[in-house]
Scaffold this active site. Structure first.
Site, mmCIF file in Angstrom:
data_model
loop_
_atom_site.group_PDB
_atom_site.id
_atom_site.type_symbol
_atom_site.label_atom_id
_atom_site.label_comp_id
_atom_site.label_asym_id
_atom_site.label_seq_id
_atom_site.Cartn_x
_atom_site.Cartn_y
_atom_site.Cartn_z
ATOM 1 N N GLY A 69 34.440 66.792 72.593
ATOM 2 C CA GLY A 69 34.666 65.499 73.217
ATOM 3 C C GLY A 69 35.421 65.718 74.516
ATOM 4 C CE LYS A 70 33.863 61.096 78.850
ATOM 5 N NZ LYS A 70 33.969 59.762 79.489
ATOM 6 C CD GLU A 71 40.726 61.437 74.605
ATOM 7 O OE1 GLU A 71 40.794 61.429 73.364
ATOM 8 O OE2 GLU A 71 40.869 60.433 75.308
ATOM 9 C CG ASP A 199 37.219 54.912 71.461
ATOM 10 O OD1 ASP A 199 36.585 54.253 72.305
ATOM 11 O OD2 ASP A 199 37.263 56.150 71.465
ATOM 12 C CG ASP A 217 36.336 60.722 67.111
ATOM 13 O OD1 ASP A 217 36.783 61.799 66.684
ATOM 14 O OD2 ASP A 217 35.258 60.623 67.717
#
Length: 263
Positions: A69-71, A199, A217
């Site tokens: 993921g982005k994080e 989210d 998540d």
């Protein structure tokens, strides 16, 4: 003579640091296709956390990378008992966390957060662990959390012995029963766990290899006392409805559904 002795001590210290780094690195069973992604994730502080988890008997080794993921990045790991678990490593160099303050600043459970990046990411990992535990204890279908230390979260691995892992709803076929189950889980999350995911989308709702719908998540999830919790719930429901409607599934009115969930 004294200068030479000091030089020898400095060299010895450097050798010890190098040897320690080598020992920590060997805890990772690197495969060639994982090397590039590992190189950007396993900095020295993260290696130290992994080493501590090994010393504490939580992990035996970290194996292959299976999601990004982005994080964060996810790895399959093995426990000393031979059980597979998932290891989520939050990227300490990610700029994405700067956008996440709204999900933690108003949460009464996390009122004293330092603003430096590593402290914030450690708090974020702890927040996801706590959210997962709260949801899991309330009966919501989420990966069971196992341990958290700084930027590393260990949780239940959702997959089978043949190596098939859970896939996002957005990457597979969905049914009316899937929609009904997502609504049921979101309702349980709010009413029994007192949480809003905040989210939610088709890419963090997964189907296990056995066909079970699960929510993933939970870093962004907030307590229902958060000042924006209702706004986040509305957005979650709208995202879920939008996805299922595009797949030809009959959905409930978003406004009525939000009211039913939150009252």
């Amino acid at each position: 003579m004294r200068e030479r002795a000091d030089d020898n001590k400095a060299a010895a210290r450097a050798d010890r640091r190098y040897d320690k780094r080598e020992r920590e690195s060997r805890l990772l069973e690197k495969r060639s296709e994982d090397y590039q992604v590992m190189e950007g994730v396993f900095d020295l502080p993260t290696l130290k956390v992994i080493a501590k988890m090994v010393d504490d008997g939580i992990l035996k080794s970290v194996r292959s990378h299976f999601a990004s993921g982005k994080e964060s990045k996810l790895y399959i790991a093995e426990t000393p008992e031979g059980r597979h678990v998932a290891v989520k490593i939050y990227l300490t160099v990610s700029a994405e966390f700067k956008k996440r303050m709204q999900y933690i600043a108003g949460d009464p459970r996390f009122s004293d957060i330092k603003k430096d990046t590593r402290s914030f990411i450690a708090a974020w990992a702890k927040k996801e662990f706590k959210n997962l535990k709260t949801a899991h204890d309330a009966g919501v279908k989420v990966p069971a959390p196992i341990a958290v230390e700084k930027n590393v979260l260990v949780m239940e691995y959702i997959g089978d012995e043949e190596g098939h892992v859970a896939i996002p709803l957005g990457d597979g076929e969905v049914t009316q029963a899937d929609y009904d189950e997502v609504v049921r889980q979101v309702t349980m999350l709010y009413q029994k766990a007192n949480l809003v995911h905040a989210d939610l989308s088709e890419y963090n709702i997964f189907k296990s290899p056995a066909g079970e719908v699960m929510l993933f998540d939970f870093g962004s999830a907030v307590d229902v006392r958060h000042p924006n919790s209702k706004q986040f719930l509305v957005r979650d429901i709208q995202n879920v409805n939008r996805f299922f409607a595009k797949r030809g599934i009959e959905v409930l009115d978003a406004g009525r559904l939000v009211e039913k969930i939150s009252t």
